[in-house]
Design a protein around this motif. Sequence first.
Motif, mmCIF file in Angstrom:
data_model
loop_
_atom_site.group_PDB
_atom_site.id
_atom_site.type_symbol
_atom_site.label_atom_id
_atom_site.label_comp_id
_atom_site.label_asym_id
_atom_site.label_seq_id
_atom_site.Cartn_x
_atom_site.Cartn_y
_atom_site.Cartn_z
ATOM 1 N N TRP A 108 42.704 43.284 40.868
ATOM 2 C CA TRP A 108 42.724 44.445 41.541
ATOM 3 C C TRP A 108 44.355 44.941 41.545
ATOM 4 C CZ3 TRP A 108 39.098 40.864 43.295
ATOM 5 C CH2 TRP A 108 37.784 41.338 43.532
ATOM 6 N N THR A 109 44.576 46.287 41.321
ATOM 7 C CA THR A 109 45.811 46.796 41.083
ATOM 8 C C THR A 109 46.116 47.468 42.634
ATOM 9 O OG1 THR A 109 44.758 48.826 40.672
ATOM 10 C CG2 THR A 109 45.625 47.228 39.013
ATOM 11 N N SER A 110 45.147 47.673 43.418
ATOM 12 C CA SER A 110 45.427 48.449 44.868
ATOM 13 C C SER A 110 44.857 47.472 45.918
ATOM 14 C CB SER A 110 44.429 49.742 44.917
ATOM 15 O OG SER A 110 44.532 50.387 46.104
ATOM 16 N N ALA A 111 45.889 47.193 46.587
ATOM 17 C CA ALA A 111 45.500 46.160 47.862
ATOM 18 C C ALA A 111 44.787 47.075 48.832
ATOM 19 C CB ALA A 111 47.104 45.756 48.529
ATOM 20 N N GLU A 112 44.935 48.200 48.951
ATOM 21 C CA GLU A 112 44.394 49.294 49.829
ATOM 22 C C GLU A 112 42.698 49.183 49.327
ATOM 23 O OE1 GLU A 112 43.979 53.726 51.384
ATOM 24 O OE2 GLU A 112 45.729 53.301 49.821
ATOM 25 N N VAL A 113 42.484 49.181 48.149
ATOM 26 C CA VAL A 113 41.042 49.219 47.749
ATOM 27 C C VAL A 113 40.498 47.838 47.947
ATOM 28 C CG1 VAL A 113 39.606 49.213 45.648
ATOM 29 C CG2 VAL A 113 41.299 51.228 46.055
ATOM 30 N N PHE A 114 41.267 46.884 47.800
ATOM 31 C CA PHE A 114 40.891 45.393 47.997
ATOM 32 C C PHE A 114 40.112 45.274 49.554
ATOM 33 C CE2 PHE A 114 41.303 41.081 49.021
ATOM 34 C CZ PHE A 114 40.469 40.302 48.179
ATOM 35 N N HIS A 115 41.435 45.546 50.318
ATOM 36 C CA HIS A 115 40.858 45.143 51.526
ATOM 37 C C HIS A 115 39.891 46.221 52.271
ATOM 38 C CE1 HIS A 115 44.810 42.780 51.236
ATOM 39 N NE2 HIS A 115 44.223 42.390 52.473
ATOM 40 N N LYS A 116 39.786 47.442 51.886
ATOM 41 C CA LYS A 116 38.632 48.265 52.371
ATOM 42 C C LYS A 116 37.446 47.951 51.768
ATOM 43 C CE LYS A 116 37.802 53.238 52.971
ATOM 44 N NZ LYS A 116 38.132 54.587 52.628
ATOM 45 N N PHE A 117 37.245 47.636 50.551
ATOM 46 C CA PHE A 117 35.813 47.595 49.843
ATOM 47 C C PHE A 117 35.234 46.082 49.722
ATOM 48 C CE2 PHE A 117 37.265 51.636 48.760
ATOM 49 C CZ PHE A 117 36.297 52.699 49.386
ATOM 50 N N TYR A 118 36.451 45.005 49.692
ATOM 51 C CA TYR A 118 35.995 43.807 49.267
ATOM 52 C C TYR A 118 36.315 42.612 50.124
ATOM 53 C CZ TYR A 118 35.371 45.984 44.664
ATOM 54 O OH TYR A 118 34.847 46.686 43.581
ATOM 55 N N TYR A 119 37.247 42.814 50.968
ATOM 56 C CA TYR A 119 37.732 41.809 51.879
ATOM 57 C C TYR A 119 36.943 41.336 53.185
ATOM 58 C CZ TYR A 119 41.355 38.980 54.589
ATOM 59 O OH TYR A 119 42.081 38.074 55.433
ATOM 60 N N ARG A 120 36.123 40.562 53.051
ATOM 61 C CA ARG A 120 34.810 40.239 53.886
ATOM 62 C C ARG A 120 35.162 38.734 54.404
ATOM 63 N NH1 ARG A 120 35.302 44.800 53.567
ATOM 64 N NH2 ARG A 120 33.586 46.361 53.318
ATOM 65 N N PRO A 121 36.295 38.074 54.724
ATOM 66 C CA PRO A 121 36.356 36.772 54.918
ATOM 67 C C PRO A 121 35.559 36.378 56.196
ATOM 68 C CG PRO A 121 38.354 38.035 55.977
ATOM 69 C CD PRO A 121 37.465 38.901 54.961
ATOM 70 N N LYS A 122 35.139 35.092 55.993
ATOM 71 C CA LYS A 122 34.401 34.415 56.948
ATOM 72 C C LYS A 122 32.909 35.011 57.226
ATOM 73 C CE LYS A 122 37.817 31.415 57.218
ATOM 74 N NZ LYS A 122 37.555 29.963 56.459
ATOM 75 N N THR A 123 32.610 35.866 56.403
ATOM 76 C CA THR A 123 31.229 36.526 56.617
ATOM 77 C C THR A 123 30.311 35.940 55.432
ATOM 78 O OG1 THR A 123 31.818 38.412 55.566
ATOM 79 C CG2 THR A 123 32.334 38.686 57.518
ATOM 80 N N SER A 124 30.804 35.236 54.455
ATOM 81 C CA SER A 124 30.043 35.161 53.501
ATOM 82 C C SER A 124 29.205 33.977 53.385
ATOM 83 C CB SER A 124 30.868 35.041 51.940
ATOM 84 O OG SER A 124 31.672 34.116 52.146
ATOM 85 N N GLY A 125 29.680 32.989 54.261
ATOM 86 C CA GLY A 125 28.959 31.615 54.421
ATOM 87 C C GLY A 125 29.040 30.772 53.368
ATOM 88 N N ALA A 126 30.190 30.984 52.413
ATOM 89 C CA ALA A 126 30.161 30.502 51.084
ATOM 90 C C ALA A 126 31.149 29.500 50.880
ATOM 91 C CB ALA A 126 30.320 31.431 50.069
ATOM 92 N N ALA A 127 31.752 29.117 51.976
ATOM 93 C CA ALA A 127 32.919 27.975 51.781
ATOM 94 C C ALA A 127 32.305 26.875 51.063
ATOM 95 C CB ALA A 127 33.342 27.645 53.382
ATOM 96 N N ARG A 128 33.056 26.285 49.923
ATOM 97 C CA ARG A 128 32.751 25.224 49.401
ATOM 98 C C ARG A 128 31.359 25.294 48.577
ATOM 99 N NH1 ARG A 128 37.683 22.636 49.291
ATOM 100 N NH2 ARG A 128 38.896 23.134 51.095
ATOM 101 N N ALA A 129 30.958 26.364 48.273
ATOM 102 C CA ALA A 129 29.736 26.629 47.669
ATOM 103 C C ALA A 129 29.578 26.385 46.041
ATOM 104 C CB ALA A 129 29.176 27.988 47.961
ATOM 105 N N LEU A 130 30.884 26.585 45.783
ATOM 106 C CA LEU A 130 30.807 26.416 44.025
ATOM 107 C C LEU A 130 31.005 25.092 43.660
ATOM 108 C CD1 LEU A 130 32.933 29.591 43.297
ATOM 109 C CD2 LEU A 130 30.480 29.538 43.140
ATOM 110 N N THR A 131 32.194 24.337 44.283
ATOM 111 C CA THR A 131 32.458 23.064 43.838
ATOM 112 C C THR A 131 33.272 22.505 45.173
ATOM 113 O OG1 THR A 131 34.516 23.448 42.929
ATOM 114 C CG2 THR A 131 32.740 23.696 41.501
ATOM 115 N N ASN A 132 33.103 20.925 45.024
ATOM 116 C CA ASN A 132 34.103 20.239 45.924
ATOM 117 C C ASN A 132 35.282 20.243 45.398
ATOM 118 O OD1 ASN A 132 32.072 19.679 47.824
ATOM 119 N ND2 ASN A 132 31.273 17.915 46.258
#
Length: 337
Positions: free
Chosen positions: A291-315
């Motif tokens: 991502w080259t734009s912090a504004e775009v990232f925080h507006k369209f992608y930044y959804r912390p603690k809403t995915s319920g995916a903590a540690r979903a990929l690996t330990n």
Amino acid sequence: MAPTRLEAITRSLKNQGYSEEVVELVVQQEQKKSVDESRWNRFSTWCENQGMDPFEPNKVSLTNFLATLEMKAPTISQYSRAIETVWELTCEACFSAETVSRKVGRAISVRDPALPRYETSYSIAPIVNFIKKIPLIKPSEKEARLRLLLLLRIQLLRRCADCSYILADSVDIRKQSFRQSRRKNQKDNPKVTEPISFEDNPDIPELCLKRAFQSYLGLTKRREPRGYLFLKLQGSEVVKKQTLAKLCLNAMEEAGIDIKEFKSHSLRLASANAMLDDGMSPDQVMKLGDWTSAEVFHKFYYRPKTSGAARALTNISEKNKSRERTRGGKTPSRPVM
């Protein structure tokens, strides 16, 4: 009665001296553009109500018409292009209203700014479980391709367009890196030289990118692929980004994700938030996902603690967290998938 769009194009091309073959080819192409036909009809009706000739290029009339449309900038640009195409084909000397239409488009985008498509994210654990179910021993070329594609999407946050530009010849298993021939919106100088690194994951072979590359390249070696990595199963034609997106969407549906709400590009959103939930900083995720734009990232992608995916990929261990990823130099550490 004013001629229709196709009638005017046919008559104008013939009057300009083009052969029947040329006229027929042009008209055949224009007949396929039903959307452009409706756009032109809307403009033509507006001109008729204003007492104007729609086939006479007029910068002012085009600008006034675009300003009446309650639409966003991309659609405004499409209307402008459709109208200008007719003018190009029906007028020997015409102007380009691109600058004017862009200004109108920008003004409308300010008035009606783009909104985030997704208010929340989702857990990518179902996608991870789906990948684990793909045969690891003796997979088909189709299965090996899908595994590699999904791992690139969720581990390196690659867009489908990024994946379609990966060069087969550039994959270096020993150095665990690959290259793309192009980055997003990079058209003037498409050659990208810096390597994109990936990491080994021997503890969970189903999620190991190194093994996924080896498996897929081994199956396609008989065709001696040249150029791009993702080729069609038959022949050597490259797989387009739209097809790669459809493959991801089908996998999401089989994994149980609601594809009526979430589309293929949401994998980038969900995977980024899984990494945020796992402790990566926004800057690290932005660096990884290009991502080259912090504004775009925080507006369209930044959804912390809403995915319920903590540690979903690996330990993820502390050792893995401290690893550094090289991409033309050292970058912040990231979790190993």
